[in-house]
Design a protein around this motif. Structure first.
Motif, short mmCIF file in Angstrom:
data_model
loop_
_atom_site.label_atom_id
_atom_site.label_comp_id
_atom_site.label_asym_id
_atom_site.label_seq_id
_atom_site.Cartn_x
_atom_site.Cartn_y
_atom_site.Cartn_z
N SER A 28 0.71 -1.10 0.10
CA SER A 28 0.05 -0.01 -0.07
C SER A 28 0.97 1.37 0.01
CB SER A 28 -0.87 0.04 1.23
OG SER A 28 -1.74 1.09 1.18
N VAL A 29 2.08 1.20 0.80
CA VAL A 29 2.70 2.56 1.06
C VAL A 29 3.42 2.59 -0.51
CG1 VAL A 29 4.45 3.46 2.25
CG2 VAL A 29 2.73 2.40 3.65
N ARG A 31 2.94 1.69 -3.09
CA ARG A 31 1.97 1.96 -4.25
C ARG A 31 1.70 3.46 -4.22
NH1 ARG A 31 -1.76 -1.13 -3.65
NH2 ARG A 31 -3.05 0.19 -2.29
N ASP A 32 1.33 4.17 -2.96
CA ASP A 32 0.92 5.67 -2.70
C ASP A 32 2.43 6.31 -3.04
OD1 ASP A 32 -1.42 4.83 -2.53
OD2 ASP A 32 -1.31 4.90 -0.26
N SER A 33 3.58 5.74 -2.81
CA SER A 33 4.79 6.85 -2.90
C SER A 33 5.57 6.42 -4.01
CB SER A 33 5.55 6.49 -1.68
OG SER A 33 5.99 5.03 -1.65
N ARG A 37 3.56 7.97 -9.49
CA ARG A 37 2.42 8.43 -9.01
C ARG A 37 2.50 9.79 -8.51
NH1 ARG A 37 -1.72 4.09 -6.31
NH2 ARG A 37 -2.94 5.89 -6.70
N ASN A 38 3.78 10.11 -8.38
CA ASN A 38 4.19 11.65 -7.84
C ASN A 38 5.31 12.32 -8.45
OD1 ASN A 38 2.65 11.26 -4.97
ND2 ASN A 38 3.69 9.33 -5.14
#
Length: 283
Positions: A28-29, A31-33, A37-38
Motif C-alpha cells: 500500500s505504501v 504504491r502511494d509513494s 504516481r508523484n
C-alpha cells in the motif's frame, strides 16, 4: 548521533506486526509513494527507496532481529560501539546508520545482489487491436521506448511482464516492467471471456413466423442466421467458433434476439391481424 529511521512507523505497522501484515502495508505504501504516481514531488524517489529498504529489513527475520536491537538502543539513547559488533556510527554522517548496517556503505561498493524496482505501466488498445494482436510501444519515464507483443485476443486487465525494463538497481540489475492492457469497449459487441454477445432486433411477426438475418462477426465475416418460428424475446442463438480467437482457442458468438412491437397500425391492419389470429386460433 545520526538519526535511526523507524521502519515500523514508515510502513504504518506495529512492532509485533506479522510478516503478512508488513507485506500488505508495504504494498500500500509503496504504491502511494511510487515516483510515477508523484511526478511533481522531487522527494518521491528517495521516499520510495526508503520504503523499499524498510520492507527488505522487516521482511527478513534475521535483519528484523538486528534492526529491533539497534532501534531499541537508539530509542534509549545508548547506541554505541558495542551494538551488533559493528563499528561506531560517525555522528557527522547524515546517512541513516541502518542503511550501512544492513546494506553496506551507500557511498562504497554497491551490493551486486541489489535489484532495481519494478515498474508498472498501462497500454490502451482499441477493440480491433485487441482482437488481432500485433506489437505496440511503451515509452518509459526517461523516454526509452519498449516494444511489446500484444497477444491475439488479449483481454482487458491482462498483465504481462517484460524482464529487465524496470528501474536500475544499485548493483546494476534492472527490475521488471509490468504492463496492464486496457481494451476500449465497442457498442455492438459485449465480451465475456472469449465469447462475444450481439443484439439482433426482429419484429413481433418475424419472431412468430421465423426469419433469416445476416450477422457480421467481430472479424468482418458475414453469415446467415436462421431465427426459428416462435423465438422469444431475449432468446440467444449460439454461433460456435465465431467469438474471440486466441493462440489456443476460439470463443462463440451469441446472438440475443430483441423483439419489437410495431406502432401506428391502421385500423385496417389491426382488423386484418385480428381476423387472421382468430382463424388461426391464436386469440
Amino acid at each position: 548521533m545520526a538519526e535511526v529511521t523507524d521502519y515500523y512507523l514508515l510502513l504504518g505497522v506495529t512492532e509485533t506486526a506479522s510478516p503478512e501484515a508488513i507485506k500488505r502495508a508495504y504494498r500500500s505504501v509503496a504504491r502511494d509513494s511510487h515516483p510515477d504516481r508523484n511526478p511533481h514531488d522531487p522527494s518521491a524517489e528517495e521516499r520510495f527507496k526508503l520504503v523499499q529498504l524498510a520492507y527488505q529489513v522487516l521482511s527478513d527475520p534475521r535483519r528484523r532481529t538486528q534492526y529491533d536491537l539497534v532501534r531499541t538502543f537508539s530509542l534509549d539513547g545508548e547506541l554505541g560501539p558495542y551494538a551488533m559488533g559493528h563499528k561506531p556510527f560517525d555522528p557527522a554522517d547524515s546517512q541513516d546508520p541502518l542503511t550501512s548496517l544492513f546494506f553496506g556503505d551507500p557511498r562504497g561498493t554497491p551490493n551486486p545482489s541489489e535489484r532495481g524496482a519494478d515498474v508498472e505501466a498501462q497500454v490502451r488498445l482499441t477493440f480491433d487491436q485487441a482482437l488481432r494482436g500485433g506489437t505496440t510501444e511503451v515509452r518509459m519515464s526517461g523516454g526509452e521506448p519498449v516494444r511489446l507483443t500484444v497477444p491475439k485476443g488479449v483481454r482487458s486487465g491482462l498483465k504481462v511482464r517484460v524482464k529487465g525494463h524496470g528501474r536500475l538497481g544499485a548493483g546494476g540489475e534492472r527490475g521488471d516492467l509490468y504492463v496492464t492492457f486496457r481494451v476500449d469497449p465497442v457498442a455492438r459487441f459485449r465480451r465475456e471471456g472469449d465469447h462475444l454477445h450481439v443484439v439482433e432486433t426482429v419484429s413481433a411477426l418475424e419472431a412468430i413466423l421465423g426469419t433469416t438475418r445476416s450477422i457480421t462477426n467481430a472479424y468482418g465475416q458475414t453469415m446467415k442466421v436462421h431465427i426459428p418460428p416462435g423465438t422469444q424475446p431475449g432468446e440467444r442463438l449460439r454461433l460456435r467458433g465465431q467469438g474471440v480467437e486466441t493462440a489456443t482457442r476460439r470463443g462463440d458468438l451469441f446472438v440475443e434476439v430483441e423483439v419489437t412491437v410495431p406502432r401506428g397500425l391502421t385500423d385496417e391492419q389491426r382488423q386484418s391481424l385480428a381476423e387472421c389470429a382468430c382463424k388461426s386460433g391464436l386469440m
